[in-house]
Scaffold this motif. Structure first.
Motif, PDB file in Angstrom:
ATOM      1  N   VAL A  65      29.715   2.041   0.593  1.00 53.84           N
ATOM      2  CA  VAL A  65      30.398   1.686  -0.654  1.00 53.84           C
ATOM      3  C   VAL A  65      31.886   1.447  -0.400  1.00 53.84           C
ATOM      4  O   VAL A  65      32.449   0.446  -0.853  1.00 53.84           O
ATOM      5  N   LEU A  66      32.519   2.346   0.327  1.00 53.70           N
ATOM      6  CA  LEU A  66      33.951   2.206   0.604  1.00 53.70           C
ATOM      7  C   LEU A  66      34.249   0.954   1.414  1.00 53.70           C
ATOM      8  O   LEU A  66      35.233   0.243   1.147  1.00 53.70           O
ATOM      9  N   ALA A  67      33.403   0.644   2.391  1.00 47.04           N
ATOM     10  CA  ALA A  67      33.597  -0.566   3.202  1.00 47.04           C
ATOM     11  C   ALA A  67      33.455  -1.820   2.345  1.00 47.04           C
ATOM     12  O   ALA A  67      34.245  -2.763   2.469  1.00 47.04           O
ATOM     13  N   GLU A  68      32.464  -1.818   1.463  1.00 44.74           N
ATOM     14  CA  GLU A  68      32.273  -2.987   0.599  1.00 44.74           C
ATOM     15  C   GLU A  68      33.399  -3.115  -0.419  1.00 44.74           C
ATOM     16  O   GLU A  68      33.859  -4.219  -0.700  1.00 44.74           O
ATOM     17  N   ASP A  74      39.895  -7.206  -0.318  1.00 45.97           N
ATOM     18  CA  ASP A  74      40.507  -8.162   0.592  1.00 45.97           C
ATOM     19  C   ASP A  74      40.140  -9.599   0.203  1.00 45.97           C
ATOM     20  O   ASP A  74      41.009 -10.477   0.143  1.00 45.97           O
ATOM     21  N   LEU A  75      38.873  -9.823  -0.083  1.00 41.98           N
ATOM     22  CA  LEU A  75      38.439 -11.167  -0.486  1.00 41.98           C
ATOM     23  C   LEU A  75      39.111 -11.593  -1.777  1.00 41.98           C
ATOM     24  O   LEU A  75      39.503 -12.761  -1.912  1.00 41.98           O
ATOM     25  N   ALA A  88      32.331 -18.035  -1.489  1.00 39.43           N
ATOM     26  CA  ALA A  88      30.903 -17.801  -1.229  1.00 39.43           C
ATOM     27  C   ALA A  88      30.664 -16.383  -0.723  1.00 39.43           C
ATOM     28  O   ALA A  88      29.711 -15.711  -1.155  1.00 39.43           O
ATOM     29  N   ARG A  89      31.508 -15.916   0.180  1.00 40.23           N
ATOM     30  CA  ARG A  89      31.365 -14.539   0.695  1.00 40.23           C
ATOM     31  C   ARG A  89      31.576 -13.530  -0.417  1.00 40.23           C
ATOM     32  O   ARG A  89      30.852 -12.539  -0.514  1.00 40.23           O
ATOM     33  N   ASP A  96      25.311  -8.482  -3.925  1.00 37.82           N
ATOM     34  CA  ASP A  96      24.560  -7.521  -3.123  1.00 37.82           C
ATOM     35  C   ASP A  96      25.066  -6.093  -3.336  1.00 37.82           C
ATOM     36  O   ASP A  96      24.279  -5.147  -3.343  1.00 37.82           O
ATOM     37  N   HIS A  97      26.374  -5.941  -3.527  1.00 32.66           N
ATOM     38  CA  HIS A  97      26.960  -4.623  -3.765  1.00 32.66           C
ATOM     39  C   HIS A  97      26.455  -4.035  -5.087  1.00 32.66           C
ATOM     40  O   HIS A  97      26.065  -2.871  -5.141  1.00 32.66           O
TER      41      HIS A  97
END
Length: 117
Positions: A65-68, A74-75, A88-89, A96-97
């Protein structure tokens, strides 16, 4: 999560269209919505839910969760570049998250934090 999925869809449609104006408009809408819609949600999870899950041994889920959250933040900053691939990312990761939280994180939280229910 409804608003997050709407933002994901907006990003996906704009990215898939390949039209610079659609990409720019979607990026702007997401940049504007992120601090109002997503960031408060992330902060609530990080302040309350994730420490509770860490305390009961679900550290692998918490790390994901923290990484996402970090990548989505950032995105969202990089959306100012109005780049189709960044959009798109963002769309894919946000979708997905949300689904991961609904299907795994919240289910695990329910089982570990409220086992009597």
């Amino acid at each position: 999560h409804h608003h997050a999925l709407k933002l994901s869809r907006l990003a996906r449609f704009a990215s898939d269209s390949g039209h610079a104006l659609a990409i720019a408009e979607a990026a702007e809408k997401i940049i504007e919505a992120f601090p109002k819609v997503l960031e408060p949600h992330f902060q609530n999870e990080e302040k309350d839910l994730l420490p509770a899950l860490t305390a009961v041994g679900a550290s692998e889920l918490v790390r994901r969760v923290l990484a996402e959250h970090a990548e989505l933040r950032d995105l969202s900053r990089r959306l100012a570049e109005q780049d189709s691939e960044i959009l798109a990312r963002f769309a894919t990761l946000l979708h997905d998250h949300v689904r991961f939280e609904e299907r795994e994180l919240f289910e695990t939280a329910q089982e570990l934090l409220y086992p009597e229910h």
